[in-house]
Design an enzyme around this catalytic site. Structure first.
Site, PDB file in Angstrom:
ATOM      1  N   SER A   1      -4.183  -4.280   0.723  1.00 59.05           N
ATOM      2  CA  SER A   1      -4.722  -4.085  -0.671  1.00 59.05           C
ATOM      3  C   SER A   1      -6.256  -4.541  -1.189  1.00 59.05           C
ATOM      4  O   SER A   1      -6.201  -3.918  -2.616  1.00 59.05           O
ATOM      5  CB  SER A   1      -3.854  -5.929  -0.390  1.00 59.05           C
ATOM      6  OG  SER A   1      -2.435  -6.130  -0.134  1.00 59.05           O
TER       7      SER A   1
ATOM      8  N   ARG B   1      -3.492  -2.804  12.434  1.00 57.22           N
ATOM      9  CA  ARG B   1      -3.913  -1.253  11.607  1.00 57.22           C
ATOM     10  C   ARG B   1      -4.655  -0.366  12.878  1.00 57.22           C
ATOM     11  O   ARG B   1      -4.678   0.788  13.576  1.00 57.22           O
ATOM     12  CB  ARG B   1      -4.344  -1.417  10.847  1.00 57.22           C
ATOM     13  CG  ARG B   1      -3.244  -1.527   9.588  1.00 57.22           C
ATOM     14  CD  ARG B   1      -3.789  -2.000   8.163  1.00 57.22           C
ATOM     15  NE  ARG B   1      -4.572  -3.641   8.502  1.00 57.22           N
ATOM     16  CZ  ARG B   1      -5.335  -3.903   7.449  1.00 57.22           C
ATOM     17  NH1 ARG B   1      -5.021  -3.701   6.071  1.00 57.22           N
ATOM     18  NH2 ARG B   1      -6.083  -4.829   7.564  1.00 57.22           N
TER      19      ARG B   1
ATOM     20  N   HIS C   1       2.637  -2.304   3.978  1.00 53.17           N
ATOM     21  CA  HIS C   1       3.630  -3.253   4.422  1.00 53.17           C
ATOM     22  C   HIS C   1       5.079  -3.431   4.051  1.00 53.17           C
ATOM     23  O   HIS C   1       5.759  -3.093   5.370  1.00 53.17           O
ATOM     24  CB  HIS C   1       2.820  -4.304   3.072  1.00 53.17           C
ATOM     25  CG  HIS C   1       1.582  -4.797   3.225  1.00 53.17           C
ATOM     26  ND1 HIS C   1       0.813  -5.155   1.565  1.00 53.17           N
ATOM     27  CD2 HIS C   1       1.143  -5.751   3.886  1.00 53.17           C
ATOM     28  CE1 HIS C   1      -0.136  -5.991   1.927  1.00 53.17           C
ATOM     29  NE2 HIS C   1       0.511  -6.531   2.971  1.00 53.17           N
TER      30      HIS C   1
END
Ligand code: PNS
Length: 166
Positions: free
Chosen positions: A131, A93, A19
């Site tokens: 995350s 990603r 991030h």
């Protein structure tokens, strides 16, 4: 003068180096970047409260003069409009992110044709970082120090009880 404000929305439970890498890239190409934490996430029970996430991100982005942190609920397009933002920034990603991101971008475009979605790719070394994985690995005693800011490691340690081996 023509300035571009963009929103970088997400759950950020917690903020990762991926991030942060995207925030750094975004902050270089837009005039103002607002990191926006979704308050009413449908992703189940978060590990960190919204104020905790807001505090961590605020600390982590302190070095960027044009980055601020806010929270929102409801539709992203409505928040973006209220903020006077022209764009939404999202990271991609891998191919696996594409379908979800494409659907969201198209839905947001349907809801507000004036709002553009900008996609950027994080550094290769963070392409596998999420995350969800960070939480899972940390909870099982794995080392995540290279993958999240050190202030997040500290918060994880405080939040997650030390795992007794075995
Ligand atoms: O980090 P995430 O969980 O991938 O971020 C998802 C987020 C917050 C960008 C998305 O869930 C969102 O924008 N939610 C707000 C509600 C909304 O606008 N929904 C319609 C978009 S398709």
């Amino acid at each position: 003068m023509h300035t571009v404000k963009a929103i970088y929305p997400g759950t950020f439970d917690p903020l990762t180096n991926g991030h942060l890498d995207l925030i750094a890239r975004g902050a270089k190409i837009v005039d103002e970047l607002v990191v926006a934490i979704l308050r009413n996430s449908e992703k189940g029970t978060p590990l960190f409260t919204v104020p905790e996430r807001e505090e961590m991100i605020t600390e982590a982005v302190a070095g960027f003069a044009n980055v601020t942190v806010m929270t929102f609920d409801g539709l992203l397009v409505d928040f973006a409009r209220r903020q006077g933002a022209k764009a939404v920034l999202r990271g991609i990603r891998a191919i696996s992110d594409y379908e979800y991101e494409f659907q969201m971008a198209m839905m947001n475009r349907k809801l507000d044709p004036e709002l553009e979605t900008l996609f950027m790719m994080p550094a290769e070394k963070y392409t596998y970082v999420s995350s969800r994985l960070i939480k899972g690995v940390f909870q099982l005693g794995g080392d995540v120090t290279a993958l999240v800011p050190s202030l997040v490691v500290e918060r994880l340690k405080a939040k997650v009880p030390a795992r007794v081996g075995g």
